[in-house]
Scaffold this active site. Structure first.
Site, PDB file in Angstrom:
ATOM      1  N   ASP A 198      -2.156  -1.080  10.544  1.00 52.55           N
ATOM      2  CA  ASP A 198      -2.149  -1.106   9.080  1.00 52.55           C
ATOM      3  C   ASP A 198      -2.705  -2.398   8.479  1.00 52.55           C
ATOM      4  O   ASP A 198      -2.620  -2.594   7.269  1.00 52.55           O
ATOM      5  CB  ASP A 198      -0.708  -0.946   8.570  1.00 52.55           C
ATOM      6  CG  ASP A 198      -0.313   0.508   8.420  1.00 52.55           C
ATOM      7  OD1 ASP A 198      -1.169   1.378   8.650  1.00 52.55           O
ATOM      8  OD2 ASP A 198       0.847   0.759   8.067  1.00 52.55           O
ATOM      9  N   LYS A 252       0.852  -1.207   0.000  1.00 50.23           N
ATOM     10  CA  LYS A 252       0.000   0.000   0.000  1.00 50.23           C
ATOM     11  C   LYS A 252       0.872   1.234   0.000  1.00 50.23           C
ATOM     12  O   LYS A 252       2.046   1.197   0.409  1.00 50.23           O
ATOM     13  CB  LYS A 252      -0.946   0.006   1.200  1.00 50.23           C
ATOM     14  CG  LYS A 252      -0.281   0.037   2.589  1.00 50.23           C
ATOM     15  CD  LYS A 252       0.116   1.406   3.096  1.00 50.23           C
ATOM     16  CE  LYS A 252       0.774   1.347   4.469  1.00 50.23           C
ATOM     17  NZ  LYS A 252       1.586   2.512   4.817  1.00 50.23           N
ATOM     18  N   SER A 272       2.093  -6.073   7.440  1.00 45.20           N
ATOM     19  CA  SER A 272       0.647  -6.052   7.695  1.00 45.20           C
ATOM     20  C   SER A 272      -0.091  -6.811   6.600  1.00 45.20           C
ATOM     21  O   SER A 272      -1.002  -7.605   6.865  1.00 45.20           O
ATOM     22  CB  SER A 272       0.146  -4.613   7.736  1.00 45.20           C
ATOM     23  OG  SER A 272       0.867  -3.869   8.671  1.00 45.20           O
ATOM     24  N   GLY A 325       9.783  -0.439   4.811  1.00 46.38           N
ATOM     25  CA  GLY A 325       9.778   0.546   3.729  1.00 46.38           C
ATOM     26  C   GLY A 325       8.554   1.442   3.759  1.00 46.38           C
ATOM     27  O   GLY A 325       8.424   2.343   2.940  1.00 46.38           O
ATOM     28  N   GLY A 326       7.615   1.160   4.669  1.00 48.66           N
ATOM     29  CA  GLY A 326       6.389   1.951   4.750  1.00 48.66           C
ATOM     30  C   GLY A 326       5.285   1.443   3.829  1.00 48.66           C
ATOM     31  O   GLY A 326       4.192   2.003   3.780  1.00 48.66           O
ATOM     32  N   PRO A 366      10.041  -4.430   0.197  1.00 52.89           N
ATOM     33  CA  PRO A 366      11.052  -4.050   1.203  1.00 52.89           C
ATOM     34  C   PRO A 366      10.527  -4.164   2.632  1.00 52.89           C
ATOM     35  O   PRO A 366       9.337  -3.969   2.891  1.00 52.89           O
ATOM     36  CB  PRO A 366      11.371  -2.598   0.848  1.00 52.89           C
ATOM     37  CG  PRO A 366      10.263  -2.124   0.005  1.00 52.89           C
ATOM     38  CD  PRO A 366       9.635  -3.309  -0.649  1.00 52.89           C
ATOM     39  N   VAL A 367      11.444  -4.498   3.544  1.00 52.98           N
ATOM     40  CA  VAL A 367      11.127  -4.546   4.972  1.00 52.98           C
ATOM     41  C   VAL A 367      11.345  -3.135   5.528  1.00 52.98           C
ATOM     42  O   VAL A 367      12.320  -2.473   5.166  1.00 52.98           O
ATOM     43  CB  VAL A 367      12.058  -5.576   5.676  1.00 52.98           C
ATOM     44  CG1 VAL A 367      11.856  -5.570   7.181  1.00 52.98           C
ATOM     45  CG2 VAL A 367      11.829  -6.974   5.110  1.00 52.98           C
TER      46      VAL A 367
HETATM   47  O1  C5P Z   1      -0.217  -0.579  15.106  1.00 50.64           O
HETATM   48  P1  C5P Z   1       1.213  -0.805  14.784  1.00 50.64           P
HETATM   49  O2  C5P Z   1       1.758  -2.090  15.336  1.00 50.64           O
HETATM   50  O3  C5P Z   1       1.542  -0.627  13.357  1.00 50.64           O
HETATM   51  O4  C5P Z   1       2.003   0.346  15.541  1.00 50.64           O
HETATM   52  C1  C5P Z   1       3.376   0.287  15.782  1.00 50.64           C
HETATM   53  C2  C5P Z   1       3.771   1.457  16.657  1.00 50.64           C
HETATM   54  O5  C5P Z   1       3.645   2.685  15.915  1.00 50.64           O
HETATM   55  C3  C5P Z   1       2.899   1.668  17.885  1.00 50.64           C
HETATM   56  O6  C5P Z   1       3.368   0.942  18.973  1.00 50.64           O
HETATM   57  C4  C5P Z   1       3.023   3.165  18.121  1.00 50.64           C
HETATM   58  O7  C5P Z   1       4.256   3.444  18.766  1.00 50.64           O
HETATM   59  C5  C5P Z   1       3.130   3.721  16.724  1.00 50.64           C
HETATM   60  N1  C5P Z   1       1.828   4.183  16.192  1.00 50.64           N
HETATM   61  C6  C5P Z   1       1.299   5.349  16.669  1.00 50.64           C
HETATM   62  N2  C5P Z   1       0.092   5.799  16.175  1.00 50.64           N
HETATM   63  C7  C5P Z   1      -0.556   5.113  15.209  1.00 50.64           C
HETATM   64  C8  C5P Z   1      -0.020   3.908  14.705  1.00 50.64           C
HETATM   65  C9  C5P Z   1       1.194   3.478  15.222  1.00 50.64           C
HETATM   66  O8  C5P Z   1       1.873   6.018  17.528  1.00 50.64           O
HETATM   67  N3  C5P Z   1      -1.706   5.602  14.734  1.00 50.64           N
END
Ligand code: C5P
Length: 331
Positions: free
Chosen positions: A136, A10, A103, A97-98, A94-95
């Protein structure tokens, strides 16, 4: 016999970071869009118990820290079933990579595991599990163009954007999303010092403005009345022009570019190569460019590769194709 599923990437078309919430997450608004580059997930269920992860890529964790592992465990529990689950991950994305690869891999695991077990989770249960494992994940249960709110896990299918030509450039830098959020907090502390006036950064104004801008852009108020066809590449071009005009941006750019100037350089290179719109998916380090034609996109990817930045030309993936190609036969 294993069940194979494509796990697509994505990008984010705009991302607004809101206040840090009590649960440690940030409120955000974003428009997700799936893209036609993928990993492949193969799931096999046999006799016994346990979850095993296989991947040739040494960066893929094999234990319960892997999102695929966590999803598989939750699916088994939810279906009240047992078995030995083998998950093979063929990595291409990519790991860090955003692009949401981990996910997407997890959601593909969920769907492949259901298929392998010949069982189906109710849609709301799929969403619950996905949201529990990561912010995500849920978008990949919808695919195409998806509005994300809350911490990104509350997802809404919006009318699909047309397919855009797209270049993904992946400088060999891993950007940690939690670190990028922490940098944002340093830059924009959630609570202004006592007595200080609230700025636009602090309140929900920015979030509301973003939602309005996205609404305006998606509804194309500025181009349909001018007679631009509502389908095909002319529409895609008009949307690209409007995307720049409306100023939809990703907040992460303001913290990632100063820390990783090489990522900003890639953005500039894509702009020089004729991209109509350039931004980061999530917190990067991938940079994507949207192009009005394939030739320019192919050329841009070639130029980047020649300068040592791995890049590939692809296209964004509307919802119907997303689902069709996810389960299409893999050679
Ligand atoms: O939900 P996910 O595992 O992708 O989130 C990883 C980390 O990114 C969270 O522990 C948090 O530190 C940060 N995060 C956040 N706000 C979001 C999504 C992620 O601060 N909306």
């Amino acid at each position: 016999m294993s069940t194979s599923v494509r796990s697509f990437a994505k990008i984010n078309i705009g991302l607004k970071i809101g206040p840090l919430r009590d649960d440690g997450f940030h409120e955000l608004r974003t428009l997700y869009q799936t893209v036609a580059v993928s990993d492949v997930i193969r799931v096999e269920v046999g006799r016994g118990v346990g979850i095993e992860i296989y991947s040739k890529d040494p960066r893929v964790p094999r234990d319960e820290t892997n999102t695929c592992w966590r999803v598989a465990d939750k699916v088994l529990r939810s279906l009240k079933t047992r078995g030995k689950v083998r998950i093979a991950i063929d990595k291409n994305l990519p790991v860090q990579g955003g692009l949401g690869a981990a996910s997407s891999n997890a959601v593909a695991t969920m769907l492949a595991l259901e298929k392998a077990l010949k069982r189906c989770l109710p849609p709301e249960e799929r969403l619950r599990i996905a949201g529990e494992v990561g912010s995500d994940l849920p978008l990949f249960l919808i695919g195409g163009t998806v509005l994300g709110i809350g911490r990104g896990e509350q997802v809404y299918a919006v009318e699909d954007l047309p397919s855009f030509h797209c270049v993904l450039a992946t400088p060999e830098i891993g950007v940690s999303t939690p670190v990028a959020f922490a940098e944002w907090d340093k830059k924009w502390p959630a609570k202004p010092p006592t007595g200080a006036k609230l700025t636009a950064q602090d309140g929900s104004d920015r979030m509301n403005t973003f939602s309005q801008t996205i609404y305006e852009w998606l509804n194309g108020s500025s181009f349909t009345p001018t007679g631009v066809p509502s389908k095909g590449w002319d529409r895609a071009e008009a949307l690209l022009l409007d995307l720049v005009r409306t100023g939809i941006e990703n907040d992460f750019e303001s913290v990632v570019f100063p820390r990783y100037p090489a990522v900003r350089e890639v953005k500039r290179a894509l702009e020089r190569s004729g991209a109509r719109y350039v931004s980061l998916p999530g917190s990067g380090s991938t940079v994507y460019g949207l192009f009005a034609d394939q030739q320019t996109a192919d050329k841009a990817a070639k130029v980047l590769n020649e300068t040592g930045v791995p890049a590939q030309a692809t296209a964004t993936l509307p919802r119907e194709q997303y689902w069709k190609e996810m389960f299409a036969k893999i050679g």
